[in-house]
Scaffold this active site. Structure first.
Site, PDB file in Angstrom:
ATOM      1  N   ASP A   1     -49.882  59.739  39.467  1.00 37.11           N
ATOM      2  CA  ASP A   1     -48.927  59.947  40.557  1.00 37.11           C
ATOM      3  C   ASP A   1     -47.492  59.611  40.140  1.00 37.11           C
ATOM      4  O   ASP A   1     -47.278  58.735  39.303  1.00 37.11           O
ATOM      5  CB  ASP A   1     -49.348  59.050  41.729  1.00 37.11           C
ATOM      6  N   GLY A   2     -46.547  60.303  40.764  1.00 36.78           N
ATOM      7  CA  GLY A   2     -45.139  59.956  40.568  1.00 36.78           C
ATOM      8  C   GLY A   2     -44.348  60.960  39.739  1.00 36.78           C
ATOM      9  O   GLY A   2     -43.175  60.716  39.430  1.00 36.78           O
ATOM     10  N   ASN A   3     -44.950  62.086  39.432  1.00 31.89           N
ATOM     11  CA  ASN A   3     -44.226  63.105  38.640  1.00 31.89           C
ATOM     12  C   ASN A   3     -42.984  63.613  39.379  1.00 31.89           C
ATOM     13  O   ASN A   3     -41.922  63.800  38.773  1.00 31.89           O
ATOM     14  CB  ASN A   3     -45.124  64.317  38.365  1.00 31.89           C
TER      15      ASN A   3
ATOM     16  N   SER B   1     -55.500  67.895  43.742  1.00 31.83           N
ATOM     17  CA  SER B   1     -56.393  67.571  44.854  1.00 31.83           C
ATOM     18  C   SER B   1     -56.568  68.775  45.774  1.00 31.83           C
ATOM     19  O   SER B   1     -55.791  69.730  45.710  1.00 31.83           O
ATOM     20  CB  SER B   1     -55.828  66.388  45.651  1.00 31.83           C
ATOM     21  N   THR B   2     -57.589  68.708  46.624  1.00 32.89           N
ATOM     22  CA  THR B   2     -57.816  69.809  47.580  1.00 32.89           C
ATOM     23  C   THR B   2     -56.604  69.948  48.515  1.00 32.89           C
ATOM     24  O   THR B   2     -56.407  71.003  49.104  1.00 32.89           O
ATOM     25  CB  THR B   2     -59.091  69.531  48.421  1.00 32.89           C
TER      26      THR B   2
ATOM     27  N   ASN C   1     -53.403  69.524  47.494  1.00 34.57           N
ATOM     28  CA  ASN C   1     -52.203  69.941  46.752  1.00 34.57           C
ATOM     29  C   ASN C   1     -51.827  71.405  46.951  1.00 34.57           C
ATOM     30  O   ASN C   1     -50.694  71.803  46.663  1.00 34.57           O
ATOM     31  CB  ASN C   1     -52.340  69.636  45.249  1.00 34.57           C
ATOM     32  N   TRP C   2     -52.748  72.215  47.493  1.00 35.89           N
ATOM     33  CA  TRP C   2     -52.408  73.620  47.763  1.00 35.89           C
ATOM     34  C   TRP C   2     -51.299  73.727  48.796  1.00 35.89           C
ATOM     35  O   TRP C   2     -50.641  74.749  48.917  1.00 35.89           O
ATOM     36  CB  TRP C   2     -53.637  74.388  48.283  1.00 35.89           C
TER      37      TRP C   2
HETATM   38  C1  FPP Z   1     -48.848  63.670  41.538  1.00 38.90           C
HETATM   39  O1  FPP Z   1     -47.465  63.431  41.432  1.00 38.90           O
HETATM   40  C2  FPP Z   1     -49.272  64.551  40.502  1.00 38.90           C
HETATM   41  C3  FPP Z   1     -49.840  65.777  40.690  1.00 38.90           C
HETATM   42  C4  FPP Z   1     -50.089  66.343  42.019  1.00 38.90           C
HETATM   43  C5  FPP Z   1     -50.200  66.610  39.551  1.00 38.90           C
HETATM   44  C6  FPP Z   1     -50.797  65.903  38.388  1.00 38.90           C
HETATM   45  C7  FPP Z   1     -50.708  66.818  37.282  1.00 38.90           C
HETATM   46  C8  FPP Z   1     -50.334  66.513  36.049  1.00 38.90           C
HETATM   47  C9  FPP Z   1     -50.030  65.164  35.548  1.00 38.90           C
HETATM   48  C10 FPP Z   1     -50.148  67.620  35.134  1.00 38.90           C
HETATM   49  C11 FPP Z   1     -51.106  68.093  34.249  1.00 38.90           C
HETATM   50  C12 FPP Z   1     -52.454  67.735  34.093  1.00 38.90           C
HETATM   51  C13 FPP Z   1     -53.230  68.404  33.218  1.00 38.90           C
HETATM   52  C14 FPP Z   1     -54.676  68.215  33.268  1.00 38.90           C
HETATM   53  C15 FPP Z   1     -52.683  69.318  32.224  1.00 38.90           C
HETATM   54  P1  FPP Z   1     -46.523  63.863  42.626  1.00 38.90           P
HETATM   55  O2  FPP Z   1     -46.034  65.228  42.374  1.00 38.90           O
HETATM   56  O3  FPP Z   1     -47.262  63.696  43.924  1.00 38.90           O
HETATM   57  O4  FPP Z   1     -45.381  62.837  42.506  1.00 38.90           O
HETATM   58  P2  FPP Z   1     -44.485  62.269  43.705  1.00 38.90           P
HETATM   59  O5  FPP Z   1     -45.417  61.458  44.560  1.00 38.90           O
HETATM   60  O6  FPP Z   1     -43.491  61.431  42.998  1.00 38.90           O
HETATM   61  O7  FPP Z   1     -43.884  63.422  44.420  1.00 38.90           O
END
Ligand code: FPP
Length: 243
Positions: free
Chosen positions: A23-25, A68-69, A71-72
């Site tokens: 989490d946290g991207n 996750s289900t 995330n769509w």
């Molecule tokens: C949550 O961070 C992350 C995700 C919904 C996606 C996770 C995916 C990856 C790390 C990429 C690739 C994985 C593979 C298997 C190649 P967020 O977007 O909810 O972060 P935020 O809470 O800061 O908005």
């Protein structure tokens, strides 16, 4: 000092199964004035680093929450960027993992992904099936509740077909209908980014897992943070409901 380090190493208990909620991207990208997709790209690169490291230190099972289900519901552009990343990683990194003897499995309802991605998923699963090292479970279009409902459905149909007797249904039999059938439950679940929620991740399997939360965004999560989590885990007393 050397003695202390040695003592710490000796008391390190390596979890057999680790789960990570990556989490946290999004926040990582926002902090840098970049689009969210850049955060996912950085997160994907880190997924590669941490997976490799976990395999090298001898972790037997690693489960990562990639999609996750729920995330769509994100903007189409972001979902599209994630699909592109998944494709790219299935083509590159996951093939690299095979050189490292990692077996890649997918947990979740992958039938909703585009055909090209589904084909890659099949290929990677098939090609890595003979690998004998760490099992990497990629949770994609995964939801813990959906997994439990699916298991109930499969089990009900086996009961109806006379393959399982209703009165013999217990936790062990039920577990055999989950995506993780045959695998040990996670010992340690790590969530970076500061959130303290399970978010529908491995609901059944995490009944006795130890949780470690970190105030670090996933793209900044380093092997030393994994070591820190393992050391916190090692210091916990697991009682499994006993005393
Ligand atoms: C949550 O961070 C992350 C995700 C919904 C996606 C996770 C995916 C990856 C790390 C990429 C690739 C994985 C593979 C298997 C190649 P967020 O977007 O909810 O972060 P935020 O809470 O800061 O908005």
């Amino acid at each position: 000092m050397l003695f202390q380090k040695k003592a710490a190493e000796q008391s390190r208990v390596l979890p057999a199964h680790i789960g990570i909620i990556m989490d946290g991207n999004g926040r990582w990208a926002k902090k840098r004035g970049l689009p969210r997709s850049a955060g996912h790209r950085a997160g994907a690169g880190n997924f590669r680093t941490i997976t490799r490291y976990a395999s090298q230190i001898g972790v037997k099972y690693l489960t990562v929450y990639a999609f996750s289900t729920e995330n769509w519901r994100r903007p189409q552009e972001e979902v599209g960027a994630l699909m592109t990343l998944f494709r790219q990683y299935l083509e590159e990194a996951l093939r690299d993992f095979m050189d490292e003897n990692i077996r890649v499995r997918f947990i979740g309802d992958v039938s909703r992904f585009p055909e090209e991605l589904r084909e890659l998923i099949r290929e990677v699963e098939e090609a890595s099936a003979p690998k004998t090292g760490m099992v990497l479970n990629l949770a994609m279009n995964y939801g813990g509740r959906a997994e439990i409902a699916r298991a109930a459905q499969l089990l009900a149909s086996d009961v109806k077909a006379g393959k399982v007797r209703e009165e013999e249904v217990d936790e062990k039999i039920f577990s055999g209908y989950l995506y993780t059938a045959g695998q040990p439950d996670p010992d340690l679940i790590i969530r970076p980014s500061g959130e303290e929620r399970l978010s529908n991740f491995l609901l059944w399997q995490s009944a006795y897992a130890e949780f470690v939360y970190f105030d670090i965004l996933w793209p900044d999560f380093r092997p030393r943070d994994l070591e820190r989590a393992i050391s916190i885990y090692s210091s916990r007393k697991r009682r499994f409901g006993g005393v």
